[in-house]
Design an enzyme around this catalytic site. Structure first.
Site, PDB file in Angstrom:
ATOM      1  N   ASP A 231       0.849  -1.185   0.000  1.00  0.00           N
ATOM      2  CA  ASP A 231       0.000   0.000   0.000  1.00  0.00           C
ATOM      3  C   ASP A 231       0.890   1.243   0.000  1.00  0.00           C
ATOM      4  OD1 ASP A 231       0.999   0.212   2.564  1.00  0.00           O
ATOM      5  OD2 ASP A 231      -0.872  -0.313   3.555  1.00  0.00           O
TER       6      ASP A 231
ATOM      7  N   ASP B  87      -8.258  -7.253   0.595  1.00  0.00           N
ATOM      8  CA  ASP B  87      -7.368  -7.561   1.715  1.00  0.00           C
ATOM      9  C   ASP B  87      -8.044  -7.140   3.000  1.00  0.00           C
ATOM     10  OD1 ASP B  87      -5.833  -4.994   3.087  1.00  0.00           O
ATOM     11  OD2 ASP B  87      -6.647  -4.552   1.112  1.00  0.00           O
TER      12      ASP B  87
ATOM     13  N   CYS C  54     -13.680 -28.876   7.521  1.00  0.00           N
ATOM     14  CA  CYS C  54     -12.446 -28.231   7.073  1.00  0.00           C
ATOM     15  C   CYS C  54     -11.324 -29.260   7.029  1.00  0.00           C
ATOM     16  CB  CYS C  54     -12.074 -27.089   8.018  1.00  0.00           C
ATOM     17  SG  CYS C  54     -10.523 -26.247   7.605  1.00  0.00           S
TER      18      CYS C  54
ATOM     19  N   CYS D 210      -8.000 -28.428   6.761  1.00  0.00           N
ATOM     20  CA  CYS D 210      -6.703 -27.793   7.014  1.00  0.00           C
ATOM     21  C   CYS D 210      -5.896 -28.624   8.015  1.00  0.00           C
ATOM     22  CB  CYS D 210      -6.888 -26.358   7.513  1.00  0.00           C
ATOM     23  SG  CYS D 210      -7.353 -26.199   9.263  1.00  0.00           S
TER      24      CYS D 210
ATOM     25  N   CYS E 200      -7.486 -28.572  11.637  1.00  0.00           N
ATOM     26  CA  CYS E 200      -8.725 -29.318  11.889  1.00  0.00           C
ATOM     27  C   CYS E 200      -8.546 -30.823  11.750  1.00  0.00           C
ATOM     28  CB  CYS E 200      -9.817 -28.831  10.939  1.00  0.00           C
ATOM     29  SG  CYS E 200     -10.356 -27.135  11.301  1.00  0.00           S
TER      30      CYS E 200
ATOM     31  N   HIS F 105      -5.721 -21.753  10.440  1.00  0.00           N
ATOM     32  CA  HIS F 105      -7.106 -22.155  10.157  1.00  0.00           C
ATOM     33  C   HIS F 105      -7.897 -21.014   9.512  1.00  0.00           C
ATOM     34  CE1 HIS F 105     -11.130 -23.723  10.395  1.00  0.00           C
ATOM     35  NE2 HIS F 105     -11.482 -22.559  10.944  1.00  0.00           N
TER      36      HIS F 105
END
Length: 408
Positions: free
Chosen positions: A89, A305, A343, A345, A348, A374
């Site tokens: 930015d 974002d 999930c 991931c 999890c 997560h």
């Protein structure tokens, strides 16, 4: 930079944003790596999660460790050993946030560091110089973020200043864009240490995607313009049209998430999009609850974002297919089940809610790491689902409660 639209569903679209450090599938959510790091998550894990582009913060990196230090070490890609795309930015929003510590003039903004109180000055030219030194693939024109609420005179003056600064930003960028640290991005016996490390970090992953590990020295950054105008829809239209006249390869909608009600945010976004070129990427800055990233993707936003998934994770707030979970609550102390059964991931599939609650209650650093992994997975999966829906010609829907996400 190139942008090509792949599929559409109403105003929503999927596409590919081709940068010097790889292709990005859009719409995309960009995790925030303020200080050249997504707090608590190593770069190799970010790669495994499928992060295609990170956001870095010019203001914070300018103050520490300093632009020149980063430039000497190969720009942000070499410094943080990240071979994929980066966006920085302009620093305008952070300077705006300093409030009592800043003074805005035509030339630029004088401000005091939040770290030690030292005085500094940002202008469109120095903001460009800093972002060229940091070496991100996509950089932003220096703008003034209009506060909320603001009266008509204030919104007009702020918008006009941003437009003048946009023209100055572009002029300086065009004159200095070949000073990007990529000029040193070569490998061989005389290559700097950071370049060899970066090659080792990213070569295999990028080769598997049919891409090169680093840009050619002739490639430059892409400078995006920023649309301002407060909450005045007529000013937003004017700002968009005049920013497009200046000419940029992409356009951002700024000045939102500054305290305005959510319905007003949507009105501003919807009214602004129609005045932006359809063939250029559209970036909505700083907006992104899980519901919002789906909502704005449906409106035709390509890039978003937000610090929410990482900040919430550090405070024990986790996003799941069944809604938000505050893992700090005592009711999870003996819960043997996974955080989110739907999930896949690494958190999890391995850890119980009881263990995650224990880590958080014990103030263990690992709690922040696992929670962040997560939440980022949840956001990235959400965006994969959005892209899949658009490719099928359907309107993307926010999936929560008992609605499972497709395994993509």
């Amino acid at each position: 930079m190139q942008f090509q639209i792949e599929a559409t569903s109403g105003p929503a679209r999927t596409g590919k944003l081709i940068t010097p450090h790889g292709e990005i599938e859009t719409p995309v959510f960009m995790p925030v790596g303020t200080l050249a790091t997504v707090k608590g998550v190593p770069q190799d894990v970010l790669e495994e999660l499928g992060v295609q582009i990170l956001l870095g913060n010019t203001y914070h990196l300018y103050l520490r460790p300093g632009v020149e230090q980063v430039r000497k070490l190969g720009g942000l890609h070499g410094f943080m050993s990240w071979p994929r795309a980066i966006l920085t930015d302009s620093g305008g929003f952070q300077v705006f946030s300093l409030n009592e510590l800043r003074k805005v003039k035509e030339e630029g903004v004088t401000f005091r560091s939040h770290l030690d109180g030292s005085a500094h000055f940002f202008s469109p030219e120095s903001a460009m110089e800093a972002q060229i030194g940091l070496g991100a693939d996509i950089i932003m024109a220096f703008d003034e973020c209009t506060e909320y609420p603001a009266d008509a005179t204030r919104m007009r003056e702020s918008m006009e200043l941003t437009l003048r600064w946009a023209a100055r930003s572009k002029k300086h960028f065009e004159e200095h864009k070949h000073e990007v640290p990529w000029q040193q991005n070569h490998v061989g016996p005389d290559a700097p240490v950071w370049a060899r490390k970066l090659q080792l970090a990213g070569a295999a992953a990028l080769r598997s995607a049919g891409q090169v590990w680093a840009p050619a020295p002739t490639q430059t950054q892409a400078l995006f313009g920023i649309v301002q105008g407060g909450m005045d829809l007529a000013l937003r239209k004017e700002s968009a049209e005049r920013t497009v006249e200046i000419g940029f390869p992409g356009y951002a909608i700024g000045g939102l998430s500054v305290g305005e009600p959510r319905h007003l945010t949507r009105e501003v976004v919807e009214a602004t999009i129609e005045h932006l070129p359809a063939d250029k990427p559209r970036y909505l800055m700083g907006v992104g609850t899980p519901e919002e990233i789906v909502e704005y993707s449906n409106l035709g936003i390509d890039m978003m974002d937000c610090v929410l998934p990482t900040r919430a994770a550090r405070h024990g707030l986790l996003f799941t297919s069944e809604g938000k979970v505050s893992i700090k609550q005592a009711r999870y102390a003996s819960d043997e089940g996974p955080l989110d059964a739907k999930c896949h991931c690494r958190v999890c599939t391995r850890y119980s809610r009881a263990y995650l609650r224990h880590l958080y209650a014990s103030n263990e650093v690992l709690a922040q790491v696992l929670n962040t992994v997560h939440n980022l997975t949840y956001y990235l999966d959400e965006m994969r689902t959005v892209r899949h829906s658009i490719e099928l010609g359907k309107r993307a829907s926010f999936l929560s409660g008992d609605s499972p996400k497709p395994n993509l």
